[in-house]
Design a protein around this motif. Structure first.
Motif, PDB file in Angstrom:
ATOM      1  N   LEU A 143      -3.660  -3.836 -21.964  1.00  0.00           N
ATOM      2  CA  LEU A 143      -4.110  -2.518 -21.664  1.00  0.00           C
ATOM      3  C   LEU A 143      -3.112  -1.600 -22.227  1.00  0.00           C
ATOM      4  O   LEU A 143      -3.565  -0.380 -22.911  1.00  0.00           O
ATOM      5  CB  LEU A 143      -4.394  -2.096 -20.064  1.00  0.00           C
ATOM      6  CG  LEU A 143      -5.320  -2.759 -19.379  1.00  0.00           C
ATOM      7  CD1 LEU A 143      -5.585  -2.620 -18.020  1.00  0.00           C
ATOM      8  CD2 LEU A 143      -6.780  -1.984 -20.002  1.00  0.00           C
ATOM      9  N   ALA A 144      -1.844  -1.853 -22.177  1.00  0.00           N
ATOM     10  CA  ALA A 144      -0.744  -1.191 -22.940  1.00  0.00           C
ATOM     11  C   ALA A 144      -1.195  -0.914 -24.445  1.00  0.00           C
ATOM     12  O   ALA A 144      -1.040   0.079 -25.167  1.00  0.00           O
ATOM     13  CB  ALA A 144       0.565  -1.559 -22.521  1.00  0.00           C
ATOM     14  N   ALA A 145      -1.168  -2.170 -25.139  1.00  0.00           N
ATOM     15  CA  ALA A 145      -1.418  -2.139 -26.488  1.00  0.00           C
ATOM     16  C   ALA A 145      -2.884  -1.358 -26.800  1.00  0.00           C
ATOM     17  O   ALA A 145      -2.848  -0.622 -27.766  1.00  0.00           O
ATOM     18  CB  ALA A 145      -1.857  -3.724 -26.957  1.00  0.00           C
ATOM     19  N   ALA A 146      -3.702  -1.639 -26.179  1.00  0.00           N
ATOM     20  CA  ALA A 146      -5.088  -0.714 -26.280  1.00  0.00           C
ATOM     21  C   ALA A 146      -4.677   0.938 -26.208  1.00  0.00           C
ATOM     22  O   ALA A 146      -5.074   1.653 -27.135  1.00  0.00           O
ATOM     23  CB  ALA A 146      -6.110  -0.908 -25.211  1.00  0.00           C
ATOM     24  N   GLY A 147      -3.849   1.246 -25.330  1.00  0.00           N
ATOM     25  CA  GLY A 147      -3.481   2.583 -25.201  1.00  0.00           C
ATOM     26  C   GLY A 147      -2.696   3.268 -26.355  1.00  0.00           C
ATOM     27  O   GLY A 147      -2.948   4.207 -27.116  1.00  0.00           O
ATOM     28  N   ILE A 148      -1.749   2.353 -26.710  1.00  0.00           N
ATOM     29  CA  ILE A 148      -0.992   2.585 -27.828  1.00  0.00           C
ATOM     30  C   ILE A 148      -1.423   2.863 -29.210  1.00  0.00           C
ATOM     31  O   ILE A 148      -1.125   3.754 -29.823  1.00  0.00           O
ATOM     32  CB  ILE A 148       0.401   1.583 -27.683  1.00  0.00           C
ATOM     33  CG1 ILE A 148       1.257   1.678 -26.402  1.00  0.00           C
ATOM     34  CG2 ILE A 148       1.389   1.736 -29.250  1.00  0.00           C
ATOM     35  CD1 ILE A 148       2.252   0.683 -26.173  1.00  0.00           C
TER      36      ILE A 148
ATOM     37  N   ALA B  33     -14.708   3.537 -29.255  1.00  0.00           N
ATOM     38  CA  ALA B  33     -15.930   2.692 -28.561  1.00  0.00           C
ATOM     39  C   ALA B  33     -15.776   1.403 -28.349  1.00  0.00           C
ATOM     40  O   ALA B  33     -15.997   0.901 -27.408  1.00  0.00           O
ATOM     41  CB  ALA B  33     -17.248   3.060 -29.501  1.00  0.00           C
ATOM     42  N   TYR B  34     -14.704   0.505 -29.460  1.00  0.00           N
ATOM     43  CA  TYR B  34     -14.761  -0.835 -29.106  1.00  0.00           C
ATOM     44  C   TYR B  34     -13.477  -1.038 -28.451  1.00  0.00           C
ATOM     45  O   TYR B  34     -13.223  -2.173 -27.532  1.00  0.00           O
ATOM     46  CB  TYR B  34     -14.333  -1.434 -30.507  1.00  0.00           C
ATOM     47  CG  TYR B  34     -15.674  -1.426 -31.237  1.00  0.00           C
ATOM     48  CD1 TYR B  34     -16.554  -2.810 -31.109  1.00  0.00           C
ATOM     49  CD2 TYR B  34     -16.132  -0.832 -32.175  1.00  0.00           C
ATOM     50  CE1 TYR B  34     -17.393  -3.021 -31.651  1.00  0.00           C
ATOM     51  CE2 TYR B  34     -17.275  -1.045 -32.948  1.00  0.00           C
ATOM     52  CZ  TYR B  34     -18.001  -2.180 -32.546  1.00  0.00           C
ATOM     53  OH  TYR B  34     -19.376  -2.463 -33.272  1.00  0.00           O
ATOM     54  N   GLU B  35     -12.506   0.051 -28.310  1.00  0.00           N
ATOM     55  CA  GLU B  35     -11.477  -0.025 -27.387  1.00  0.00           C
ATOM     56  C   GLU B  35     -11.988   0.243 -25.799  1.00  0.00           C
ATOM     57  O   GLU B  35     -11.651  -0.516 -24.890  1.00  0.00           O
ATOM     58  CB  GLU B  35     -10.575   1.166 -27.627  1.00  0.00           C
ATOM     59  CG  GLU B  35      -9.303   1.488 -26.529  1.00  0.00           C
ATOM     60  CD  GLU B  35      -8.477   2.551 -26.609  1.00  0.00           C
ATOM     61  OE1 GLU B  35      -7.969   3.019 -25.753  1.00  0.00           O
ATOM     62  OE2 GLU B  35      -8.632   3.414 -27.614  1.00  0.00           O
ATOM     63  N   ALA B  36     -13.011   1.136 -25.393  1.00  0.00           N
ATOM     64  CA  ALA B  36     -13.479   1.289 -24.377  1.00  0.00           C
ATOM     65  C   ALA B  36     -14.268   0.088 -23.752  1.00  0.00           C
ATOM     66  O   ALA B  36     -14.276  -0.479 -22.660  1.00  0.00           O
ATOM     67  CB  ALA B  36     -14.361   2.295 -24.323  1.00  0.00           C
TER      68      ALA B  36
END
Length: 318
Positions: free
Chosen positions: A251-256, A230-233
Motif C-alpha cells: 500500500l505504501a508503494a502504491a501511494g508513493i 484505475a489499476y492502482e485502485a
C-alpha cells in the motif's frame, strides 16, 4: 584452483545496493517487509534491474542510450535467466539473485520468462498499435513482476484472484512510468503511446514531442495517468490476502508510485521539463498512511469482483 562463490549474504547486500541506487521509492517501501520477504524482494529487484539495464544500455535505471546489439543482449538475458532458473551458478550477482529467490519460493518460471519476453519486444523495436497492445507490454515488463512479488509474499501461485490484483499494481506502475518518461523514451527512439491514440490526436508518428503537439500530448499523458490510477485502485483490494507487513509495503508503494502518475497529470504541458519523482516527505506520508490502511484493510477493502472493463493478464504463466 576453484574460486569461492559469493555467499547468499553477499548477493543480498549487492541486491540491496541495487535497489537503493535504482529506485528510492521501491527501496523505501521494501523496508516495511519482514526480513525474509524484504531480502527476497531485493533479490528479485536486482535481477529485474540488471535485465533492464542490459536491454536499455543504462546503469541502475539511469542514462539509457540506444544499444547497437539488442539481440545479443537479449540472448545474454535469456541464457543467464534460464541458467538461474535451472538452479545453476551464473557468476553474475543479479542473475544468481534470481537463482536464490526461485529456489526459496514457489516462483513460477513462466512469470520470469514473461518478463524476458518484454525485453524481447524492445529488442525488436516493437510499438503498440492499440491500447490492448500497450497493456500486454505493461504485463510483460511489470505485471509479471507484480505476480512474482505476490508469490514472494506467500501467495499461492494458483491463487489467480490475488495474482490478478498484484498484476494490476504492476500495470499501474508501468503506466505511470510511461507517462513520466515519454520525453526520455523519445530520446532513445522509443514510443509506447499506441498508434491509434496518436492518430486520434492527429499527431504524426515520431512527432509527439514537438512543441506544436504538446497540448495534445498532455491529453494522452492524462489518459495514461487515469489508467494507472484505475489499476492502482483495483490492486488495493488484493491486500487482505497478504500478511500485515507485506500489505503495508504494498500500500505504501502504491501511494508513493501512484503520486508519479498524479503529478504527471497535474503538470500538464510541463510534465517533462523535469523528471517527476515523489519527494522524501511525501514518501514518509504514504508510509504512515499505508500503515493505517494495512491495519484496516479487511474492512476497507471487502471482497468484490474485479472490474471487468480492466485488461486481464494471460493465464498461461505458472
Amino acid at each position: 584452483m576453484v574460486s569461492a562463490q559469493p555467499s547468499r549474504a553477499a548477493i543480498v547486500a549487492t541486491a540491496q545496493e541495487s535497489i537503493a541506487r535504482g529506485s528510492k521509492s521501491f527501496a523505501a517501501a521494501s523496508r516495511l517487509f519482514d526480513r525474509a520477504t524484504r531480502e527476497r524482494a531485493w533479490l528479485l529487484y536486482a535481477w529485474c534491474r540488471r535485465c533492464d539495464d542490459l536491454a536499455d544500455g543504462q546503469e541502475h535505471g539511469h542514462g539509457a542510450v540506444p544499444v547497437r546489439n539488442p539481440q545479443e543482449r537479449l540472448a545474454l538475458i535469456r541464457e543467464a535467466t534460464a541458467t538461474a532458473l535451472a538452479g545453476e551458478q551464473v557468476g553474475d550477482p543479479a542473475f544468481d539473485a534470481l537463482r536464490i529467490v526461485a529456489s526459496e519460493t514457489r516462483l513460477p518460471h513462466g512469470f520470469a520468462n514473461d518478463l524476458v519476453e518484454g525485453f524481447a519486444l524492445d529488442a525488436d523495436d516493437w510499438r503498440p498499435r492499440s491500447e490492448a497492445d500497450l497493456m500486454r507490454y505493461c504485463y510483460h515488463v511489470a505485471g509479471a513482476v507484480g505476480c512474482m512479488m505476490a508469490v514472494i509474499m506467500g501467495i499461492d501461485p494458483a491463487d489467480d484472484e490475488t495474482l490478478d490484483r498484484a498484476c494490476d499494481l504492476g500495470l499501474a506502475f508501468q503506466l505511470a512510468n510511461i507517462a513520466r518518461d515519454i520525453e526520455a523514451d523519445d530520446r532513445i527512439g522509443r514510443c509506447y503511446l499506441p498508434m491509434e491514440w496518436l492518430a486520434e490526436m492527429d499527431i504524426p508518428p515520431g512527432q509527439h514531442m514537438k512543441p506544436p503537439f504538446r497540448s495534445r500530448l498532455t491529453v494522452l499523458a492524462r489518459r495514461l495517468a487515469e489508467r494507472a490510477q484505475a489499476y492502482e485502485a483495483s490492486a488495493r483490494p488484493g491486500t487482505p490476502a497478504l500478511p500485515l507487513r507485506s500489505a503495508w509495503a504494498v500500500l505504501a508503494a502504491a501511494g508513493i508510485y501512484g503520486d508519479i502518475a498524479r503529478e504527471v497529470a497535474a503538470r500538464g504541458e510541463h510534465a517533462w521539463d523535469h523528471r517527476v519523482h515523489t519527494g522524501r516527505l511525501a514518501k514518509l506520508g504514504w508510509i504512515a498512511k499505508a500503515c493505517w490502511q494495512a491495519a484496516t484493510r479487511t474492512r476497507r477493502y471487502p471482497p468484490a469482483p474485479r472490474d471487468r472493463e480492466l485488461w486481464t493478464r494471460p493465464r498461461h504463466a505458472r
